[in-house]
Write a protein that holds these residues in place. Structure first.
Motif, PDB file in Angstrom:
ATOM      1  N   THR A  12       0.973  -1.283   0.062  1.00  0.00           N
ATOM      2  CA  THR A  12      -0.062  -0.060  -0.057  1.00  0.00           C
ATOM      3  C   THR A  12       0.943   1.281  -0.152  1.00  0.00           C
ATOM      4  N   ALA A  13       2.140   1.101   0.492  1.00  0.00           N
ATOM      5  CA  ALA A  13       2.952   2.352   0.297  1.00  0.00           C
ATOM      6  C   ALA A  13       4.690   1.832   0.313  1.00  0.00           C
ATOM      7  N   VAL A  14       5.207   2.534  -0.075  1.00  0.00           N
ATOM      8  CA  VAL A  14       6.819   2.474   0.089  1.00  0.00           C
ATOM      9  C   VAL A  14       7.661   3.422   0.728  1.00  0.00           C
ATOM     10  N   SER A  15       8.541   3.493   1.241  1.00  0.00           N
ATOM     11  CA  SER A  15       9.087   4.773   1.837  1.00  0.00           C
ATOM     12  C   SER A  15      10.591   4.393   2.364  1.00  0.00           C
ATOM     13  N   SER A  16      11.412   5.538   1.966  1.00  0.00           N
ATOM     14  CA  SER A  16      12.788   5.304   2.279  1.00  0.00           C
ATOM     15  C   SER A  16      13.285   6.833   2.734  1.00  0.00           C
ATOM     16  N   ASN A  17      14.593   6.489   3.514  1.00  0.00           N
ATOM     17  CA  ASN A  17      15.176   7.810   3.888  1.00  0.00           C
ATOM     18  C   ASN A  17      16.703   7.720   3.839  1.00  0.00           C
ATOM     19  N   GLY A  18      17.351   8.454   3.229  1.00  0.00           N
ATOM     20  CA  GLY A  18      18.778   8.519   3.242  1.00  0.00           C
ATOM     21  C   GLY A  18      19.515   9.239   4.583  1.00  0.00           C
ATOM     22  N   GLU A  19      18.692   9.604   5.350  1.00  0.00           N
ATOM     23  CA  GLU A  19      19.191  10.064   6.641  1.00  0.00           C
ATOM     24  C   GLU A  19      18.580   9.569   7.945  1.00  0.00           C
ATOM     25  N   TYR A  20      19.078   9.321   8.925  1.00  0.00           N
ATOM     26  CA  TYR A  20      18.704   8.763  10.245  1.00  0.00           C
ATOM     27  C   TYR A  20      17.560   9.724  10.646  1.00  0.00           C
ATOM     28  N   SER A  21      16.326   9.163  10.747  1.00  0.00           N
ATOM     29  CA  SER A  21      15.442   9.940  11.025  1.00  0.00           C
ATOM     30  C   SER A  21      14.059   8.761  11.499  1.00  0.00           C
ATOM     31  N   PHE A  22      13.381   9.131  12.571  1.00  0.00           N
ATOM     32  CA  PHE A  22      12.287   8.074  12.740  1.00  0.00           C
ATOM     33  C   PHE A  22      11.293   7.728  11.533  1.00  0.00           C
ATOM     34  N   THR A  23      10.756   8.701  10.902  1.00  0.00           N
ATOM     35  CA  THR A  23       9.944   8.508   9.885  1.00  0.00           C
ATOM     36  C   THR A  23      10.512   8.471   8.449  1.00  0.00           C
ATOM     37  N   LYS A  24      10.031   7.693   7.537  1.00  0.00           N
ATOM     38  CA  LYS A  24      10.429   7.971   6.278  1.00  0.00           C
ATOM     39  C   LYS A  24       9.466   8.432   5.259  1.00  0.00           C
ATOM     40  N   PRO A  25       9.856   9.222   4.432  1.00  0.00           N
ATOM     41  CA  PRO A  25       8.657   9.848   3.605  1.00  0.00           C
ATOM     42  C   PRO A  25       8.497   8.664   2.463  1.00  0.00           C
ATOM     43  N   ASN A  26       7.224   8.746   2.050  1.00  0.00           N
ATOM     44  CA  ASN A  26       6.526   7.965   1.082  1.00  0.00           C
ATOM     45  C   ASN A  26       7.216   8.192  -0.161  1.00  0.00           C
ATOM     46  N   ARG A  27       7.445   7.190  -1.020  1.00  0.00           N
ATOM     47  CA  ARG A  27       8.083   7.517  -2.497  1.00  0.00           C
ATOM     48  C   ARG A  27       7.096   6.818  -3.407  1.00  0.00           C
ATOM     49  N   ASP A  28       7.339   7.072  -4.591  1.00  0.00           N
ATOM     50  CA  ASP A  28       6.349   6.387  -5.658  1.00  0.00           C
ATOM     51  C   ASP A  28       6.998   4.818  -5.816  1.00  0.00           C
ATOM     52  N   SER A  29       8.191   4.726  -5.641  1.00  0.00           N
ATOM     53  CA  SER A  29       8.758   3.292  -5.640  1.00  0.00           C
ATOM     54  C   SER A  29       9.963   3.197  -4.849  1.00  0.00           C
ATOM     55  N   VAL A  30      10.389   1.937  -4.736  1.00  0.00           N
ATOM     56  CA  VAL A  30      11.771   1.781  -3.912  1.00  0.00           C
ATOM     57  C   VAL A  30      12.647   0.795  -4.874  1.00  0.00           C
ATOM     58  N   ARG A  31      13.945   0.979  -4.956  1.00  0.00           N
ATOM     59  CA  ARG A  31      14.432  -0.284  -5.443  1.00  0.00           C
ATOM     60  C   ARG A  31      15.127  -1.159  -4.366  1.00  0.00           C
ATOM     61  N   LEU A  32      14.728  -2.407  -4.241  1.00  0.00           N
ATOM     62  CA  LEU A  32      15.501  -3.232  -3.373  1.00  0.00           C
ATOM     63  C   LEU A  32      16.474  -4.057  -4.120  1.00  0.00           C
ATOM     64  N   LEU A  33      17.868  -3.867  -3.521  1.00  0.00           N
ATOM     65  CA  LEU A  33      19.126  -4.227  -3.858  1.00  0.00           C
ATOM     66  C   LEU A  33      19.508  -5.729  -2.930  1.00  0.00           C
ATOM     67  N   ALA A  34      19.856  -6.717  -3.809  1.00  0.00           N
ATOM     68  CA  ALA A  34      20.104  -8.041  -3.246  1.00  0.00           C
ATOM     69  C   ALA A  34      21.258  -7.876  -2.134  1.00  0.00           C
ATOM     70  N   GLY A  35      20.946  -8.418  -1.028  1.00  0.00           N
ATOM     71  CA  GLY A  35      21.964  -8.547   0.018  1.00  0.00           C
ATOM     72  C   GLY A  35      22.071  -7.317   0.699  1.00  0.00           C
ATOM     73  N   LEU A  36      21.483  -5.874   0.472  1.00  0.00           N
ATOM     74  CA  LEU A  36      21.841  -4.972   0.792  1.00  0.00           C
ATOM     75  C   LEU A  36      20.371  -4.317   1.581  1.00  0.00           C
ATOM     76  N   GLY A  37      19.304  -4.155   0.844  1.00  0.00           N
ATOM     77  CA  GLY A  37      18.280  -3.620   1.285  1.00  0.00           C
ATOM     78  C   GLY A  37      17.741  -2.566   0.293  1.00  0.00           C
ATOM     79  N   VAL A  38      17.083  -1.373   0.806  1.00  0.00           N
ATOM     80  CA  VAL A  38      16.544  -0.330   0.006  1.00  0.00           C
ATOM     81  C   VAL A  38      17.681   0.685  -0.661  1.00  0.00           C
ATOM     82  N   GLU A  39      17.531   0.904  -1.785  1.00  0.00           N
ATOM     83  CA  GLU A  39      18.784   1.636  -2.305  1.00  0.00           C
ATOM     84  C   GLU A  39      18.560   3.054  -1.775  1.00  0.00           C
ATOM     85  N   GLY A  40      19.604   3.632  -1.204  1.00  0.00           N
ATOM     86  CA  GLY A  40      19.604   5.105  -0.807  1.00  0.00           C
ATOM     87  C   GLY A  40      18.946   5.138   0.611  1.00  0.00           C
ATOM     88  N   ASP A  41      18.512   4.033   1.153  1.00  0.00           N
ATOM     89  CA  ASP A  41      17.918   4.210   2.514  1.00  0.00           C
ATOM     90  C   ASP A  41      19.417   3.906   3.573  1.00  0.00           C
TER      91      ASP A  41
END
Length: 180
Positions: free
Chosen positions: A6-35
């Motif tokens: 229903t939603a995807v979120s990421s943040n490149g900085e340490y913050s409790f909340t993460k802004p919603n995005r139109d999409s996120v890219r998952l990188l194998a063995g790493l996590g969310v690109e740019g998070d």
């Protein structure tokens, strides 16, 4: 057991909340690109302080959207991304999945569920009293954690709101999720 993103979120900085995005890219063995929590080794500050070389079993955080309605009944307003999750789902009992469950999302992304999120006091800093809503005790006195599940990326891909989520249970005896 299938559901939807229903939603995807990421943040490149340490913050409790993460802004919603139109999409996120998952990188194998790493996590969310740019998070900020992406990486092979732990990125959560408390875990880095304990041992920065331990593997990152918390690459992607998922929360079931149904939790927001549950805490809403107690007077709390929570929207996707506000509890720091990367992927918000609907229609899947995330908390009831066993360790090792695969979540096939969209066209190609695959996550492996590693454990329950162990919520911290930052939740009360976000909204006073919310921690008691997402961590409690059952009739037997056991701790019940409701703030979502953690996972690692087995196969990368782009994830968007509306994408289907298909669950694939592991073979053999199932181990219930524990805090991670």
């Amino acid at each position: 057991m299938d559901g939807r993103v229903t939603a995807v979120s990421s943040n490149g900085e340490y913050s409790f909340t993460k802004p919603n995005r139109d999409s996120v890219r998952l990188l194998a063995g790493l996590g969310v690109e740019g998070d900020v929590h992406a990486g092979v080794t732990v990125k959560h500050r408390s875990r880095v302080a304990q041992d920065p070389t331990q593997p990152n079993l918390r690459q992607v955080h998922l929360i079931h959207e149904e939790l927001f309605a549950e805490v809403g009944e107690e007077g709390f307003e929570v929207a996707p991304g506000e509890l720091g999750e990367n992927i918000t789902t609907r229609g899947i009992d995330l908390l009831g999945l066993p360790v090792g469950t695969l979540l096939r999302i969209g066209d190609s992304a695959v996550l492996e569920v590693t454990g329950l999120r162990n919520p911290c006091l930052q939740i009360d800093n976000f909204q006073a009293g919310l921690l008691k809503q997402v961590v409690g005790r059952d009739e037997a006195g056991n701790t019940v954690r409701k703030a979502g599940v953690m996972s690692v990326v087995r196969e990368g891909g782009v994830v968007r709101p509306g994408d289907p989520v298909r669950t694939e249970l592991p073979s053999g005896p199932h181990r219930p999720l524990d805090r991670i």
